[in-house]
Scaffold this active site. Structure first.
Site, PDB file in Angstrom:
ATOM      1  CG  ASN A  66      -2.057   0.689   1.500  1.00 62.21           C
ATOM      2  OD1 ASN A  66      -2.341   1.609   0.349  1.00 62.21           O
ATOM      3  ND2 ASN A  66      -2.492   0.737   1.994  1.00 62.21           N
ATOM      4  NE  ARG A  73      -5.099   2.960  -1.259  1.00 65.65           N
ATOM      5  CZ  ARG A  73      -4.153   4.460  -1.134  1.00 65.65           C
ATOM      6  NH1 ARG A  73      -3.063   4.086  -0.220  1.00 65.65           N
ATOM      7  NH2 ARG A  73      -5.332   5.308  -0.982  1.00 65.65           N
ATOM      8  CG  HIS A 112     -11.354   7.250   0.556  1.00 65.67           C
ATOM      9  ND1 HIS A 112     -11.591   8.117   0.995  1.00 65.67           N
ATOM     10  CD2 HIS A 112      -9.889   7.162   0.653  1.00 65.67           C
ATOM     11  CE1 HIS A 112     -10.965   9.304   1.359  1.00 65.67           C
ATOM     12  NE2 HIS A 112      -9.376   8.354   1.049  1.00 65.67           N
ATOM     13  NE  ARG A 159      -6.421  15.337   0.512  1.00 66.63           N
ATOM     14  CZ  ARG A 159      -6.815  14.187   0.376  1.00 66.63           C
ATOM     15  NH1 ARG A 159      -7.779  14.071  -0.039  1.00 66.63           N
ATOM     16  NH2 ARG A 159      -5.929  13.482   1.072  1.00 66.63           N
ATOM     17  CD  GLU A 167     -12.385   2.802  11.529  1.00 65.71           C
ATOM     18  OE1 GLU A 167     -11.215   2.084  12.685  1.00 65.71           O
ATOM     19  OE2 GLU A 167     -12.144   2.864  10.498  1.00 65.71           O
ATOM     20  CD  GLU A 216      -8.595   2.083   2.627  1.00 68.37           C
ATOM     21  OE1 GLU A 216      -7.223   2.571   3.829  1.00 68.37           O
ATOM     22  OE2 GLU A 216      -8.388   2.719   1.943  1.00 68.37           O
TER      23      GLU A 216
END
Ligand code: AMP
Length: 405
Positions: free
Chosen positions: A7, A98, A186, A247, A340, A390
């Protein structure tokens, strides 16, 4: 079956090795037997390599001029030294990567062929930081493991079949022809959370209408119907949509024209402003990390409070737009660092949707829920917290593809 997952991000390369039965997938995500991390930003020209395996934690500083030898050095700790977990590299059956951008061409995980590598290269233009890092990982594996099966798991794949009305920007039609459209990101996380939700609710995913809220440092929502994404908040790039750590999310494009005309901004300066100096960090002036923004609020910092208010307002309004795309809502799912862990954000987001008959169980929400329903038993909309996995989702796709081949 030993499955290696890579990843690669802009500043780090995370990797892990799963060991799962050949003949069936475990019901619950297993713990990897080896985990490796390269931090490319440790010091100029020096990477930090961390490996955790075989009850050992290894930490090394590695000077580098090119990244591939460092990746190879990291992977060699799988079959050498104190963190060794396999006798020989040939035990690795399949490697999953990924890949942030696969455009609209790939709507599922795909074995990596020269053509797929070419496509990843082609999308460097749209993912200038990530796609080159993915290619480095793929090349490093080719170099040390030869012709092992490699699989690309695209962040964009889950959204690749979004209806045109949701994915085309109302600019000129030329944009469509040039591939300037909403891709969404995502995807692996949104898909994993949707599948896990169906499992936890004991329902068929195809019967559910869901909003998944991936709220991490980067953040996006997806509207999911029939097990596919039909709308999402990130767009042509991961800058669109929600307010994020650093962002801006969506802003009126005229602001950019204004900054170019009146304040002499060029593309690089705008890029930095919108991607790295905005969002929670830009408004609070404190941090891109919500925990620090919350501490500043506790200390009476008004800009930190403003940042939180904006974050919640943007989240609610984007949730509203996902809801309108779905027309019904069976479950609302929170995942990633903020989703979470931040019960206050979940509570504030849910409060705006009480008119749907959504009722949050305050006690469950305030606990440390993980893969758990946190709405009351009579709530018309289920609310869940799912720990996104993921890497495990990538490993699962690798397992499925390797059995097909
Ligand atoms: P991620 O990108 O998924 O790793 O999420 C990282 C972000 O999650 C951090 O920048 C924090 O803002 C946020 N986060 C992690 N833990 C907590 C927590 N306990 N409370 C609030 N925010 C948290």
């Amino acid at each position: 079956m030993k499955i290696l997952v890579l990843n690669a991000g802009s500043s780090s390369q995370k990797s892990c090795l799963y060991d799962i039965p050949d003949d069936r997938l475990p019901d619950h995500p297993p713990k990897p037997i080896w985990e490796g991390l390269i931090d490319w930003t440790h010091q100029a020209g020096v990477a930090e390599v961390k490996v955790e395996a075989a009850e050992t934690l290894l930490k090394q500083q590695v000077p580098f001029s090119s990244r591939i030898p460092v990746i190879e050095q990291l992977l060699a700790t799988l079959w050498n030294g104190s963190t060794q977990v396999i006798a020989d590299r040939a035990e690795i059956h399949v490697v999953g990567h990924r890949v942030v951008h696969g455009g609209r061409k790939y709507h599922e995980s795909t074995p990596i062929t020269p053509e797929v590598k070419e496509a990843i290269e082609q999308f460097i233009e749209l993912a200038p930081v990530h796609n080159p890092a993915h290619l480095e990982g793929i090349n490093a594996i080719e170099h040390i493991l030869g012709s092992v099966l490699q699989v690309a798991v695209f962040d964009t794949a889950f959204h690749a079949q979004m209806p045109d009305a949701a994915s085309i920007y109302p600019g000129t039609y030329e944009w469509v022809e040039k591939g300037i459209r909403r891709y969404g990101f995502h995807g692996t996380s949104h898909q994993y959370c949707a599948e896990r939700t169906a499992e936890l609710l004991g329902e068929n995913l195809n019967d559910l209408k869901l909003i998944t809220c991936h709220l991490g440092n980067g953040a996006s929502l997806a509207a999911i119907c029939n097990g596919r994404s039909i709308d999402t908040t990130m767009g042509f790039t991961p800058l669109d949509g929600l307010m994020m750590g650093s962002r801006s999310g969506s802003v009126d494009p005229s602001i950019l024209i204004h900054l170019i005309r009146h304040e002499g901004y060029d593309a690089d300066r705008l890029d930095h402003l919108l991607n790295s100096a905005s969002g929670l960090l830009g408004i609070s002036g404190v941090s891109n990390d919500l925990r620090q923004v919350m501490s500043a609020i506790d200390a009476g910092n008004p800009r930190a409070k403003l940042a939180l208010d904006l974050y919640i307002h943007r989240l609610r309004s984007c949730m509203g737009s996902m809801l309108a795309s779905l027309g019904r809502l069976d479950a609302l799912i929170f995942t990633a660092g903020i989703g979470e862990n931040a019960s206050n954000i979940r509570a504030a987001a849910c409060e705006a949707f009480e008119f749907l008959g959504l009722k949050l169980d305050a006690e469950k929400n305030a606990g440390r829920p993980r893969d758990q329903i946190i709405s009351t038993s009579d709530s018309k909309v289920k609310v869940l917290v799912i720990h996104t996995q993921e890497d495990w989702a990538i490993a699962r796709d690798c397992w499925k593809l390797s059995r097909k081949g």
